[in-house]
Write a protein that holds these residues in place. Structure first.
Motif, PDB file in Angstrom:
ATOM      1  N   ASP A   1       5.896 -14.368 -10.999  1.00 18.26           N
ATOM      2  CA  ASP A   1       6.626 -15.160 -11.988  1.00 18.26           C
ATOM      3  C   ASP A   1       6.417 -16.668 -11.801  1.00 18.26           C
ATOM      4  N   LEU A   2       6.431 -17.362 -12.930  1.00 15.14           N
ATOM      5  CA  LEU A   2       6.331 -18.815 -12.952  1.00 15.14           C
ATOM      6  C   LEU A   2       7.622 -19.343 -13.552  1.00 15.14           C
TER       7      LEU A   2
ATOM      8  N   TYR B   1      21.721 -26.127 -14.778  1.00 14.47           N
ATOM      9  CA  TYR B   1      21.683 -25.134 -13.712  1.00 14.47           C
ATOM     10  C   TYR B   1      22.905 -25.295 -12.818  1.00 14.47           C
ATOM     11  N   THR B   2      23.449 -24.177 -12.387  1.00 14.02           N
ATOM     12  CA  THR B   2      24.371 -24.166 -11.259  1.00 14.02           C
ATOM     13  C   THR B   2      23.517 -24.089  -9.995  1.00 14.02           C
ATOM     14  N   LEU B   3      23.682 -25.045  -9.100  1.00 11.14           N
ATOM     15  CA  LEU B   3      22.814 -25.134  -7.937  1.00 11.14           C
ATOM     16  C   LEU B   3      23.424 -24.402  -6.741  1.00 11.14           C
ATOM     17  N   PRO B   4      22.580 -23.826  -5.880  1.00 14.11           N
ATOM     18  CA  PRO B   4      21.123 -23.836  -5.964  1.00 14.11           C
ATOM     19  C   PRO B   4      20.605 -22.845  -6.997  1.00 14.11           C
ATOM     20  N   ILE B   5      19.390 -23.116  -7.470  1.00 12.78           N
ATOM     21  CA  ILE B   5      18.712 -22.193  -8.374  1.00 12.78           C
ATOM     22  C   ILE B   5      18.249 -20.983  -7.564  1.00 12.78           C
TER      23      ILE B   5
ATOM     24  N   ALA C   1      16.902 -18.590 -12.441  1.00 17.49           N
ATOM     25  CA  ALA C   1      15.751 -19.417 -12.796  1.00 17.49           C
ATOM     26  C   ALA C   1      15.202 -19.068 -14.177  1.00 17.49           C
ATOM     27  N   GLU C   2      14.844 -20.103 -14.951  1.00 15.89           N
ATOM     28  CA  GLU C   2      14.149 -19.898 -16.217  1.00 15.89           C
ATOM     29  C   GLU C   2      12.718 -19.465 -15.941  1.00 15.89           C
ATOM     30  N   ILE C   3      12.275 -18.402 -16.561  1.00 18.73           N
ATOM     31  CA  ILE C   3      10.918 -17.896 -16.380  1.00 18.73           C
ATOM     32  C   ILE C   3      10.035 -18.429 -17.499  1.00 18.73           C
ATOM     33  N   ALA C   4       9.085 -19.276 -17.130  1.00 17.27           N
ATOM     34  CA  ALA C   4       8.143 -19.807 -18.107  1.00 17.27           C
ATOM     35  C   ALA C   4       7.035 -18.796 -18.415  1.00 17.27           C
ATOM     36  N   ALA C   5       6.672 -18.007 -17.433  1.00 16.29           N
ATOM     37  CA  ALA C   5       5.664 -16.964 -17.629  1.00 16.29           C
ATOM     38  C   ALA C   5       5.978 -15.814 -16.688  1.00 16.29           C
ATOM     39  N   PRO C   6       6.333 -14.626 -17.209  1.00 15.18           N
ATOM     40  CA  PRO C   6       6.557 -13.468 -16.338  1.00 15.18           C
ATOM     41  C   PRO C   6       5.225 -12.922 -15.829  1.00 15.18           C
ATOM     42  N   ILE C   7       5.077 -12.833 -14.502  1.00 13.22           N
ATOM     43  CA  ILE C   7       3.826 -12.375 -13.893  1.00 13.22           C
ATOM     44  C   ILE C   7       4.191 -11.416 -12.770  1.00 13.22           C
ATOM     45  N   PRO C   8       3.758 -10.168 -12.807  1.00 16.26           N
ATOM     46  CA  PRO C   8       4.116  -9.211 -11.753  1.00 16.26           C
ATOM     47  C   PRO C   8       3.465  -9.574 -10.419  1.00 16.26           C
TER      48      PRO C   8
END
Length: 437
Positions: free
Chosen positions: A231-232, A252-256, A261-268
């Motif tokens: 994931d990115l 964001y509520t910290l810590p992320i 986390a927002e996923i910009a690109a799902p990558i297995p």
């Protein structure tokens, strides 16, 4: 006077999506001095920075063949470097232990070196523009016993941010400190911005855009095995790194964490996804993230750019490669391609990019993909050096690119034996490659 070479820029059309552009200008290679070449410690992509400019001066740092830290300076456009061997050494046998260099708004050099899960090693110059360093200094005095991947980023007001991982591979957290040139003091912004929750860690890349927004992206790793990268993810800060939000402005509520986390690109996992690559932003503040991984249904890892446009995450697949390889195991890997760096600029109101890389398919030269149109998938491939640079990865003068749009790359032909091995090779020339694209 250091020797300089003017090289014709060799152009070759790529494959799908590529159109041959106009003949590019010449590049210049400027010799600096001999550097450690038995592994890639001087030429890893996550050096922030290997080379940096401030005003009319440019500075450089590297290990010599005895693993001593060497500093250098020159006037921009000059070929003469003043070099100084510092009293400091690093464990150059570990390619993680690179040197990072930055100049603050008052002209002082800041140096961090020799880090891979060990105590902070940090110094700064005694005077603005000086190559003479202080003794070892603390920053905050807390969470400084297991430091890895130190990075400096200069903010628009001349202050510095210092990023590092606290902890180890697969179980680390992201720490951020801030330096105020007026007080010459560091403060802690975040003791744990991105938490691995004791089960994973983030491998990040970051950039500051023209508006002062800090963009941060990362891949998650579940264990020391690089095959567990996945994931990115993305976050940004509009207030100098204090508060963080998603690309849509949701705080964001910290810590992320992996769950938030927002996923910009799902990558297995097991897609040959590499960590710590390049990132840039366009004139409108949209983030662009360059990396490589294996597309679904393919055996060949390809360079790809994930970018934000019109409120959506998009992906540009640069599909010129034809040779498969796989990533697994721990330590510094011997990989047939380099992690890329990415630089953006505006042309005709539209963003275009330079993606700098090295690929065995192209003879392991310093190469660049000039991306002229993201949406139409148009790019041109060029080689910037006539010969191989071995296991080199790109590091560039971020401040010179930001101020002038000139690309200065740290270049050295180095070797990398898989898993922290060493090649029995002599020192090789450290050079600066200059190009005004």
């Amino acid at each position: 006077m250091k020797r300089r070479a003017l090289l014709p820029l060799m152009a070759a059309a790529g494959l799908a999506g590529c159109a041959l552009g106009p003949a590019p200008r010449e590049v210049r290679l400027v010799d600096v001095g001999p550097g450690w070449a038995r592994n890639s410690v001087n030429a890893v992509v996550f050096r922030k920075n290997a080379l940096v400019s401030d005003g009319d001066w440019q500075y450089i740092a590297y290990y010599d063949d005895e693993a001593r830290v060497v500093l250098g300076k020159r006037r921009l456009d000059s070929t003469h470097w003043t070099l100084q061997t510092t009293p400091y050494r690093g464990n150059a046998r570990d390619a993680h232990n690179s040197i990072s260099l930055m100049v603050d708004g008052a002209g002082y050099l800041h140096l961090a070196w020799d880090h891979h899960n060990n105590p902070l090693r940090y110094a700064r110059s005694l005077q603005p523009g000086s190559l003479t360093l202080s003794g070892p200094l603390p920053m905050i005095g807390q969470q400084e016993r297991s430091v890895t991947y130190p990075e400096f980023h200069r903010q628009p007001d001349g202050g510095l941010l210092f990023f590092y991982r606290d902890g180890g591979s697969g179980r680390g957290n992201l720490v951020i400190n801030r330096y105020d040139p007026a007080t010459q003091a560091w403060t802690r912004l975040h003791a744990n911005l991105i938490s691995g929750e004791g089960r994973r860690n983030a491998y990040w890349q970051s950039t500051l855009d023209a508006h002062g927004t800090l963009h941060l992206s990362w891949v998650w790793r579940e264990s020391p095995d690089v095959a567990s990268n996945h994931d990115l993810a993305y976050a940004r800060s509009r207030d100098g790194g204090v508060s963080w939000e998603t690309s849509e402005g949701r705080p964001y509520t910290l810590p992320i964490t992996a769950a938030s986390a927002e996923i910009a690109a799902p990558i297995p996992q097991r897609r040959e996804l590499i960590n710590q690559t390049g990132m840039a932003a366009d004139a409108d503040g949209n983030p662009y993230i360059a990396s490589y991984w294996r597309p679904e249904g393919s055996a060949v890892p390809q360079y790809q750019v994930v970018y934000r446009r019109d409120g959506q995450w998009r992906r540009l697949l640069l599909d010129w490669r034809r040779t498969p390889f796989s990533l697994s195991g721990a330590g510094t890997k011997a990989i047939p391609i380099a992690r890329p760096q990415l630089m953006l600029r505006q042309r005709g109101g539209r963003p275009e990019a330079l993606l700098v890389f090295r690929d065995e398919e192209r003879g392991s030269k310093v190469s660049v993909a000039h991306i002229t149109d993201f949406d139409a998938r148009r790019w041109t491939l060029h080689d910037l050096t006539p010969g191989s640079v071995g296991a080199w990865e790109p590091s560039f003068d971020t401040e010179l690119w930001r101020r002038r749009g000139e690309l200065h790359l740290f270049v050295q032909a180095v070797q990398q034996v898989d898993g922290e091995g060493q090649a029995q090779v002599p020192a090789s020339p450290v050079r600066v490659l200059e190009w005004r694209p």
